[in-house]
Design a protein around this motif. Structure first.
Motif, PDB file in Angstrom:
ATOM      1  N   GLN A  81       1.059  -1.209  -0.078  1.00 20.19           N
ATOM      2  CA  GLN A  81       0.012  -0.166   0.205  1.00 20.19           C
ATOM      3  C   GLN A  81       0.846   0.882   0.193  1.00 20.19           C
ATOM      4  O   GLN A  81       0.202   2.401  -0.622  1.00 20.19           O
ATOM      5  CB  GLN A  81      -0.678  -0.310   0.883  1.00 20.19           C
ATOM      6  CG  GLN A  81      -1.659   1.158   1.188  1.00 20.19           C
ATOM      7  CD  GLN A  81      -2.771   1.026   0.426  1.00 20.19           C
ATOM      8  OE1 GLN A  81      -3.342   0.321  -0.423  1.00 20.19           O
ATOM      9  NE2 GLN A  81      -2.538   2.166  -0.415  1.00 20.19           N
ATOM     10  N   SER A  82       1.768   1.347   0.567  1.00 17.97           N
ATOM     11  CA  SER A  82       2.834   1.794   0.497  1.00 17.97           C
ATOM     12  C   SER A  82       3.635   2.344  -0.619  1.00 17.97           C
ATOM     13  O   SER A  82       3.363   3.488  -1.196  1.00 17.97           O
ATOM     14  CB  SER A  82       3.966   2.044   2.210  1.00 17.97           C
ATOM     15  OG  SER A  82       5.295   3.242   2.023  1.00 17.97           O
ATOM     16  N   ILE A  83       3.914   1.665  -1.609  1.00 17.77           N
ATOM     17  CA  ILE A  83       5.001   1.843  -2.567  1.00 17.77           C
ATOM     18  C   ILE A  83       3.418   2.492  -3.853  1.00 17.77           C
ATOM     19  O   ILE A  83       4.275   2.988  -3.932  1.00 17.77           O
ATOM     20  CB  ILE A  83       5.071   0.761  -2.927  1.00 17.77           C
ATOM     21  CG1 ILE A  83       4.660  -0.829  -3.615  1.00 17.77           C
ATOM     22  CG2 ILE A  83       6.889   0.153  -1.948  1.00 17.77           C
ATOM     23  CD1 ILE A  83       5.398  -1.466  -3.648  1.00 17.77           C
ATOM     24  N   HIS A  84       1.924   1.816  -3.432  1.00 18.67           N
ATOM     25  CA  HIS A  84       1.235   2.395  -4.415  1.00 18.67           C
ATOM     26  C   HIS A  84       1.617   3.971  -3.717  1.00 18.67           C
ATOM     27  O   HIS A  84       0.917   5.073  -5.167  1.00 18.67           O
ATOM     28  CB  HIS A  84       0.104   2.198  -3.583  1.00 18.67           C
ATOM     29  CG  HIS A  84      -0.025   0.456  -4.612  1.00 18.67           C
ATOM     30  ND1 HIS A  84      -1.163  -0.837  -3.813  1.00 18.67           N
ATOM     31  CD2 HIS A  84       0.873  -0.114  -4.707  1.00 18.67           C
ATOM     32  CE1 HIS A  84      -1.393  -1.887  -4.206  1.00 18.67           C
ATOM     33  NE2 HIS A  84       0.085  -1.896  -5.898  1.00 18.67           N
ATOM     34  N   ASP A  85       1.336   3.784  -2.739  1.00 19.10           N
ATOM     35  CA  ASP A  85       0.916   5.468  -2.632  1.00 19.10           C
ATOM     36  C   ASP A  85       2.126   6.641  -2.857  1.00 19.10           C
ATOM     37  O   ASP A  85       2.019   7.571  -2.672  1.00 19.10           O
ATOM     38  CB  ASP A  85       0.733   6.689  -0.626  1.00 19.10           C
ATOM     39  CG  ASP A  85      -0.045   5.035  -0.492  1.00 19.10           C
ATOM     40  OD1 ASP A  85      -0.932   5.132  -1.197  1.00 19.10           O
ATOM     41  OD2 ASP A  85      -0.512   4.781   1.090  1.00 19.10           O
ATOM     42  N   LEU A  86       3.025   6.117  -2.938  1.00 24.47           N
ATOM     43  CA  LEU A  86       4.819   5.964  -3.549  1.00 24.47           C
ATOM     44  C   LEU A  86       4.879   6.300  -5.418  1.00 24.47           C
ATOM     45  O   LEU A  86       5.405   5.994  -5.571  1.00 24.47           O
ATOM     46  CB  LEU A  86       5.458   6.140  -3.051  1.00 24.47           C
ATOM     47  CG  LEU A  86       6.199   6.345  -1.241  1.00 24.47           C
ATOM     48  CD1 LEU A  86       7.030   5.100  -0.880  1.00 24.47           C
ATOM     49  CD2 LEU A  86       5.639   7.898  -0.858  1.00 24.47           C
ATOM     50  N   ASN A  87       3.694   6.907  -6.030  1.00 18.59           N
ATOM     51  CA  ASN A  87       3.559   6.839  -7.081  1.00 18.59           C
ATOM     52  C   ASN A  87       3.692   4.724  -8.089  1.00 18.59           C
ATOM     53  O   ASN A  87       5.457   5.154  -9.440  1.00 18.59           O
ATOM     54  CB  ASN A  87       4.470   7.730  -7.865  1.00 18.59           C
ATOM     55  CG  ASN A  87       4.811   8.070  -9.128  1.00 18.59           C
ATOM     56  OD1 ASN A  87       2.507   8.194  -9.132  1.00 18.59           O
ATOM     57  ND2 ASN A  87       4.620   9.065 -10.004  1.00 18.59           N
ATOM     58  N   MET A  88       3.906   4.234  -7.321  1.00 19.39           N
ATOM     59  CA  MET A  88       4.310   2.864  -7.752  1.00 19.39           C
ATOM     60  C   MET A  88       2.795   2.022  -7.816  1.00 19.39           C
ATOM     61  O   MET A  88       2.836   0.758  -7.254  1.00 19.39           O
ATOM     62  CB  MET A  88       5.082   2.374  -7.446  1.00 19.39           C
ATOM     63  CG  MET A  88       7.105   2.559  -7.883  1.00 19.39           C
ATOM     64  SD  MET A  88       8.229   1.528  -7.350  1.00 19.39           S
ATOM     65  CE  MET A  88       8.403   1.992  -5.086  1.00 19.39           C
ATOM     66  N   PRO A  89       1.669   2.589  -8.219  1.00 24.30           N
ATOM     67  CA  PRO A  89       0.500   1.865  -7.732  1.00 24.30           C
ATOM     68  C   PRO A  89      -0.116   0.072  -8.559  1.00 24.30           C
ATOM     69  O   PRO A  89      -0.453  -0.028  -8.018  1.00 24.30           O
ATOM     70  CB  PRO A  89      -1.056   2.778  -9.195  1.00 24.30           C
ATOM     71  CG  PRO A  89       0.866   3.476 -10.082  1.00 24.30           C
ATOM     72  CD  PRO A  89       1.269   3.174  -9.847  1.00 24.30           C
ATOM     73  N   LYS A  90       1.613   0.002  -9.581  1.00 22.96           N
ATOM     74  CA  LYS A  90       1.024  -1.167 -10.032  1.00 22.96           C
ATOM     75  C   LYS A  90       2.428  -2.325  -9.409  1.00 22.96           C
ATOM     76  O   LYS A  90       2.004  -3.640  -9.242  1.00 22.96           O
ATOM     77  CB  LYS A  90       0.921  -1.635 -11.767  1.00 22.96           C
ATOM     78  CG  LYS A  90       0.347  -1.006 -12.370  1.00 22.96           C
ATOM     79  CD  LYS A  90      -1.436  -1.589 -11.968  1.00 22.96           C
ATOM     80  CE  LYS A  90      -1.847  -0.737 -12.435  1.00 22.96           C
ATOM     81  NZ  LYS A  90      -3.911  -1.325 -12.554  1.00 22.96           N
ATOM     82  N   GLY A  91       2.506  -1.732  -7.969  1.00 26.44           N
ATOM     83  CA  GLY A  91       3.783  -2.383  -7.537  1.00 26.44           C
ATOM     84  C   GLY A  91       3.655  -3.426  -6.351  1.00 26.44           C
ATOM     85  O   GLY A  91       1.870  -3.178  -6.129  1.00 26.44           O
ATOM     86  N   LYS A  92       4.421  -4.135  -6.011  1.00 25.92           N
ATOM     87  CA  LYS A  92       3.621  -5.272  -4.925  1.00 25.92           C
ATOM     88  C   LYS A  92       4.995  -5.815  -4.837  1.00 25.92           C
ATOM     89  O   LYS A  92       5.838  -6.043  -4.874  1.00 25.92           O
ATOM     90  CB  LYS A  92       3.176  -6.536  -6.261  1.00 25.92           C
ATOM     91  CG  LYS A  92       2.572  -7.929  -4.664  1.00 25.92           C
ATOM     92  CD  LYS A  92       2.037  -9.044  -5.266  1.00 25.92           C
ATOM     93  CE  LYS A  92       1.677 -10.026  -4.478  1.00 25.92           C
ATOM     94  NZ  LYS A  92       0.422 -10.914  -5.037  1.00 25.92           N
ATOM     95  N   PHE A  93       4.942  -6.158  -2.994  1.00 33.43           N
ATOM     96  CA  PHE A  93       5.731  -6.232  -2.824  1.00 33.43           C
ATOM     97  C   PHE A  93       5.514  -7.408  -1.656  1.00 33.43           C
ATOM     98  O   PHE A  93       4.230  -7.182  -0.225  1.00 33.43           O
ATOM     99  CB  PHE A  93       6.368  -4.877  -1.048  1.00 33.43           C
ATOM    100  CG  PHE A  93       7.393  -5.923  -0.230  1.00 33.43           C
ATOM    101  CD1 PHE A  93       8.467  -5.430  -0.802  1.00 33.43           C
ATOM    102  CD2 PHE A  93       6.717  -5.925   0.823  1.00 33.43           C
ATOM    103  CE1 PHE A  93       9.543  -5.874   0.296  1.00 33.43           C
ATOM    104  CE2 PHE A  93       7.769  -6.142   1.727  1.00 33.43           C
ATOM    105  CZ  PHE A  93       9.020  -5.589   1.871  1.00 33.43           C
TER     106      PHE A  93
END
Length: 552
Positions: A381-393
């Motif tokens: 969710q954090s990396i989505h907020d940080l302009n990586m909307p399709k990222g997954k961790f």
């Protein structure tokens, strides 16, 4: 939280006294001004390494002190109480460094080792540096981050303790097994020696008895002749033996006593002497009657005495100590025989300890898996907020019971995908510098929320971030500052504008010397500083307007 920091003669700082407040404090300054100078100085109070280069040129020593309030830090208060350094609801850490490199440390005015500064510092401040993102590429650091988030200290302590017990028993077993060859050789030698001495079977007092009897029989003829000669003189000589002569003297003494009573003692002594002579003669007669010269027995004694002396020479002891040496060899042999039993016991003990370790490691692994799933969602969710909307961790945990270490049996890997259609891969192979910064910052903020450290310092952790993402980072740090004191050294106006307060670092020349100062900005000064960060040296109405908008 950190309330005050005083700095004297540190590097290019002559004197600074800074007051800090709750919430998020932004720290900015021109490039090269020394924005991290206060944090570096604070590091001395936290036990960081110091040397003579720390001291400002021309000064005799550096002195740094930091004052903390402890209202909401029970762990730190308990640590101070246990260390007899209690000062109620306040803690003052102080460090001095002389120009020759020697340093001293103090807690609440009490001299302490630097290690104690480090111990209390960990309970008061958490520092996140700009290189933390690169450390995150290492598996051991990833494991530390997960454990830090999970905060399962008791489980980690249990695993560590059981691991140490295993290593201790393992080392003991290794030592005994290495010595086993020597022990077997020694055991075989002792077995032979003990059997030889068992066959001879010399009693503890027997050698002295043999020696005395052998001496008597070896001198038997002389004993008989001399006893007979003594008996002849005492009672049997016709020419005048001692007994008859004493009888004559006794008669004379009796006559003299009749003339003078004062001679009575003499008569008594002569009578006693006569009795002694008669008893001595009787003892000699008895001894002679019991004295037998047995050649066979003498030969037996001589052989046994000779064997005892040969064995004593063989074992490098005196003959009278041979029986004692025999007992000592039997004791050593019995002890060596017991070592094999001990080996079996230690092997069993090691097996038991390993099972305990694996049980504890399994519980730790289960806890890690549970918190890893929780962290997966939060970081994604954090990396989505940080302009990586399709990222997954996601965190991949591999549990291997054969991979025994002080931290358990797990190896972990941070897996990430930043673009649609890409599979999850190790973060070191996928993330670019900017992506790594954003992911790392997200993890640091998330894990910081889970711990009780009252003050968090973020030292240029936003390197590689810009634009809208920087605004998100600023809001994240401000949100964190609502519950924890946050000090953030930054070069981004979007981050600095989110601070509850703002400090500016300035470097200038005075009298040919370089100095650094740090001041708290009021609202108008903040607008100007944000405008400088936005537009550089030329400040326009547009940049001022943008700065005011950031503050809103």
């Amino acid at each position: 939280m950190l309330c005050q920091l005083s700095i004297n003669n540190f590097a290019i700082v002559r004197f600074l006294e800074l007051d800090f407040k709750a919430g998020m404090t932004s720290i900015t300054g021109e490039t090269g001004a020394g924005k991290s100078i206060a944090i570096d100085a604070l590091g001395l109070c936290l036990g960081n390494r110091a040397d003579a280069n720390t001291v400002r040129p021309g000064a005799s020593k550096t002195e740094v002190s930091a004052r903390f309030t402890l209202h909401d830090v029970p762990l730190a208060k308990r640590w101070l109480e246990d260390s007899d350094l209690d000062a109620e609801d306040e803690c003052i850490l102080r460090r001095t460094i002389n120009s020759d490199g020697r340093s001293r440390a103090y807690i609440n005015g009490n001299p302490v080792p630097v290690t104690q500064l480090k111990a209390i510092g960990q309970l008061l401040i958490g520092i996140h540096g700009q290189h933390a993102h690169h450390a995150m590429l290492k598996s051991e650091h990833q494991l530390n981050l997960l454990d830090h988030y999970a905060n399962h200290k008791l489980l980690l302590d249990s695993v560590s303790a059981s691991y140490q017990r295993c290593k201790q028993v393992e080392n003991e077993l290794k030592y005994l097994e290495q010595a086993q060859h020597e022990r077997i050789s020694r055991q075989q030698l002792l077995q032979y020696q003990v059997e030889e001495l068992n066959e001879f079977n010399l009693g503890l007092e027997e050698f002295d008895e043999i020696e005395q009897e052998h001496k008597r029989l070896a001198n038997g003829t002389d004993l008989i002749e001399r006893c007979q000669a003594g008996l002849h003189l005492l009672t049997e000589s016709d020419e005048g033996n001692i007994e008859s002569l004493l009888n004559k003297v006794a008669a004379i003494a009796d006559t003299l006593q009749g003339y003078d009573e004062s001679l009575a003692p003499i008569s008594s002594m002569i009578s006693d002497a006569l009795i002694q002579v008669q008893e001595s003669a009787s003892e000699i007669e008895s001894y002679l009657s019991s004295l037998e010269l047995d050649p066979e027995h003498f030969a037996y004694l001589e052989k046994r005495l000779s064997t005892a002396m040969q064995l004593a020479r063989k074992h490098h002891v005196s003959a009278d100590k041979l029986a004692v040496h025999h007992q000592e060899l039997m004791s050593e042999l019995a002890e060596l025989a017991g070592d094999e039993t001990k080996l079996d016991e230690i092997r069993q003990q090691l097996e038991t300890n390993k099972n305990n370790y694996l049980t504890n490691a399994q519980k730790l692994s289960q806890s890690r898996s549970r918190y890893a799933k929780e962290l997966d969602k939060l970081v994604t969710q954090s990396i989505h907020d940080l302009n990586m909307p399709k990222g997954k961790f996601t965190i991949q945990i591999n549990h291997n019971p054969d991979n025994i270490s002080v931290n358990g049996c797990d190896s972990i890997e941070f897996m990430v995908t930043t673009n649609p259609g890409q599979p999850l891969q190790p973060i070191s192979k996928v993330a670019s510098g900017g992506e790594l910064s954003r992911i790392g910052l997200g993890i640091q903020v998330i894990t910081a929320k889970k711990v009780a450290t009252p003050t968090l310092i973020f030292d240029e952790v936003d390197v590689g971030i810009s634009g809208p993402t920087a605004s998100v980072v600023g809001r994240m740090l401000r949100s964190l500052g609502e519950s924890t004191q946050v000090l953030c050294v930054t070069h981004l106006p979007q981050v600095a504008g989110n601070g509850h307060q703002h400090m500016f670092v300035n470097k200038f020349n005075k009298g040919g010397n370089t100095e650094t100062t740090m001041q708290t900005l009021d609202k108008d000064q903040r607008v100007n500083e944000l405008a400088r960060l936005l537009g550089g040296d030329v400040i326009t109405e547009n940049t001022l307007a943008n700065a005011r908008e950031l503050l809103q």
